[in-house]
Scaffold this motif. Structure first.
Motif, short mmCIF file in Angstrom:
data_model
loop_
_atom_site.label_atom_id
_atom_site.label_comp_id
_atom_site.label_asym_id
_atom_site.label_seq_id
_atom_site.Cartn_x
_atom_site.Cartn_y
_atom_site.Cartn_z
N ALA A 37 8.59 -3.35 -9.64
CA ALA A 37 8.82 -3.08 -11.05
C ALA A 37 7.67 -2.29 -11.66
CB ALA A 37 9.02 -4.40 -11.80
N GLY A 38 6.43 -2.62 -11.27
CA GLY A 38 5.27 -1.93 -11.82
C GLY A 38 5.23 -0.46 -11.44
N VAL A 39 5.53 -0.16 -10.17
CA VAL A 39 5.52 1.24 -9.72
C VAL A 39 6.61 2.04 -10.43
CG1 VAL A 39 5.97 2.73 -7.73
CG2 VAL A 39 4.48 0.73 -7.49
N ALA B 77 6.06 5.15 -13.32
CA ALA B 77 6.62 6.49 -13.14
C ALA B 77 7.74 6.78 -14.11
CB ALA B 77 7.13 6.64 -11.71
N GLY B 78 8.12 5.80 -14.93
CA GLY B 78 9.21 6.00 -15.89
C GLY B 78 10.57 6.07 -15.25
N GLU B 79 10.72 5.53 -14.05
CA GLU B 79 12.01 5.56 -13.34
C GLU B 79 12.84 4.32 -13.70
OE1 GLU B 79 13.20 7.91 -11.61
OE2 GLU B 79 11.46 9.20 -11.21
N TRP B 80 13.29 4.29 -14.96
CA TRP B 80 14.02 3.10 -15.42
C TRP B 80 15.40 2.97 -14.76
CZ3 TRP B 80 10.54 0.31 -17.64
CH2 TRP B 80 9.50 0.91 -18.34
N ALA C 2 0.83 -1.20 0.00
CA ALA C 2 0.00 0.00 0.00
C ALA C 2 0.87 1.26 0.00
CB ALA C 2 -0.92 -0.02 1.23
N LEU C 3 1.92 1.28 0.81
CA LEU C 3 2.80 2.44 0.84
C LEU C 3 3.54 2.64 -0.48
CD1 LEU C 3 4.31 2.05 4.44
CD2 LEU C 3 2.71 3.83 3.68
N THR C 4 4.00 1.51 -1.06
CA THR C 4 4.75 1.61 -2.33
C THR C 4 3.85 2.14 -3.45
OG1 THR C 4 6.20 -0.20 -1.67
CG2 THR C 4 6.09 0.30 -4.02
N VAL C 5 2.67 1.56 -3.57
CA VAL C 5 1.75 2.00 -4.63
C VAL C 5 1.25 3.42 -4.37
CG1 VAL C 5 -0.49 1.54 -5.72
CG2 VAL C 5 1.06 -0.36 -5.18
N GLY C 6 0.99 3.75 -3.10
CA GLY C 6 0.41 5.05 -2.79
C GLY C 6 1.39 6.20 -2.86
N PHE C 7 2.68 5.96 -2.52
CA PHE C 7 3.62 7.09 -2.44
C PHE C 7 4.65 7.12 -3.56
CE2 PHE C 7 1.80 7.06 1.75
CZ PHE C 7 1.79 8.39 2.13
N GLY C 8 4.73 6.08 -4.38
CA GLY C 8 5.53 6.18 -5.57
C GLY C 8 6.90 5.53 -5.53
#
Length: 369
Positions: free
Chosen positions: A119-121, A125-128, A78-84
């Motif tokens: 990987a999805g998050v 966000a385009g943070e390759w 939840a924190l990873t998906v919610g805060f980026g």
């Protein structure tokens, strides 16, 4: 329950990874968000960290309740998906915790889910450039899995070493008790017999009574010296010495004794074992047999030594019990079995009793590896 040592091991594994918490903390400070959302993120991060440490405290013992891991999964994702992207590193913590306490199938599923979320998050966000984080998830999991295995094996080895040491102490206590029984049983029986004889002779033959009491004194001194030797671990009873003692003890009791003309040269361990057999047989004849004569035969054929003690006593009703199940016979059997030998004892059809020991002259030894 964790021991202090196991808890220290767990914390040494868990604490260094907390350095990665700097990224979500910097994100909370540097990203423009509503205050309530920052407070919510900070509270979630604190709870996540506390649960993570709680799970990792069981790193070596695996007693973590399932809901702790479930809570870590739900909160971390939840924190990873919610805060980026800055929070994607929490999936590394999640993978580490799963590898530490979950069984194989559940660990793989959890690590796969954590890797996918991370990987999805990052992709969304385009943070390759941060895609090293999803790679670290399975690597961390497998590394900690191996570490836990090594710690578990090391702990089992320590427990096995402690058990072996405890068994060694117990075996040494049994050996010492057996030696004391064999030493004192014979000596005290001889002392009691000669003291009784001296008491009966005191009035009608004072000179003979004095001689018997001198023998009692010698036997007591010898017993004391033998006990001291046994305590020091150096006592070995030779067969020749035991036969000489048997002649003296049985002759003093009025028992006719026939001994071997010669004692062959025997290996030290075999000689000592047969010496204990002669002593135990002599003690039991004095205590229980009522025998008038005793014959001791000793032979060796280059392969094994055979010692046979035969008497013509009828016994007292206790003798079969003592020789059949007493601690003396049990001790002899232990000694002979350790050398690859065997012991037989029982009444004869024509009357009397026979005790026979067979010992190989070259006892089997463990092959060095």
């Amino acid at each position: 329950m964790d021991t202090p040592g196991h808890l220290r091991q767990s914390m040494l594994v868990a604490l260094p990874w907390l350095l990665f918490q700097a990224f979500p903390v910097l994100d909370l400070v540097g990203t423009d968000r509503p205050v309530w959302l920052r407070l919510l993120g900070a509270a979630g991060l604190v709870v996540f960290t506390a649960v993570y440490l709680r799970v990792m405290s069981d790193f070596t013992v695996r007693t973590t309740p399932p809901w702790d891991v479930v809570g870590l999964v739900v909160l971390g994702m939840a924190l990873t998906v919610g805060f980026g992207p800055s929070w994607a590193g929490l999936m590394i913590y999640l993978s580490a915790a799963a590898a530490s306490v979950l069984p194989g199938r559940w660990m793989l599923l959890t690590v796969l889910a954590a890797t996918s979320v991370s990987a999805g998050v990052l992709a969304a966000a385009g943070e390759w450039g941060m895609f090293v984080l999803p790679v670290l998830c399975p690597l961390t999991a497998f590394a900690l899995r191996g570490t836990r295995y090594l710690i578990t094996v090391n702990r089992e080895l320590e427990e096995a070493r402690e058990e072996l040491a405890s068994n060694a102490v117990a075996q040494e206590r049994l050996r010492f008790a057996r030696d004391l029984h064999d030493l004192l049983g014979h000596s005290l029986s001889l002392i009691a017999l000669k003291s009784e004889l001296a008491r009966r002779l005191a009035e009608r033959d004072p000179a003979r009574a004095a001689a018997e009491m001198a023998d009692v004194e010698d036997a007591a001194r010898r017993a004391l010296a033998e006990v001291r030797d046994a305590v020091s671990g150096y006592r070995q009873v030779s067969c020749a010495q035991a036969l000489a003692e048997a002649r003296s003890a049985l002759g003093g009791a009025g028992v006719a004794v026939r001994l071997p003309d010669r004692v062959p040269s025997l290996p030290g361990t075999v000689d000592a074992a047969l010496g204990w057999v002669v002593r135990e047989a002599t003690t039991n004849v004095l205590r229980h047999s009522g025998a008038g004569s005793v014959t001791v035969e000793l032979a060796e054929d280059g392969v094994q030594a055979v010692l046979t003690v035969t008497d013509d006593g009828a016994g007292t009703g206790q003798r079969v019990t003592v020789l059949g199940a007493g601690s003396g016979l049990a001790g002899l059997r232990e000694r002979l079995t350790a050398l690859g030998g065997e012991l037989h004892a029982g009444p004869l059809d024509q009357g009397g009793y026979r005790l026979q020991a067979r010992v190989p002259l070259q006892p089997a030894v463990a092959v060095a590896r």
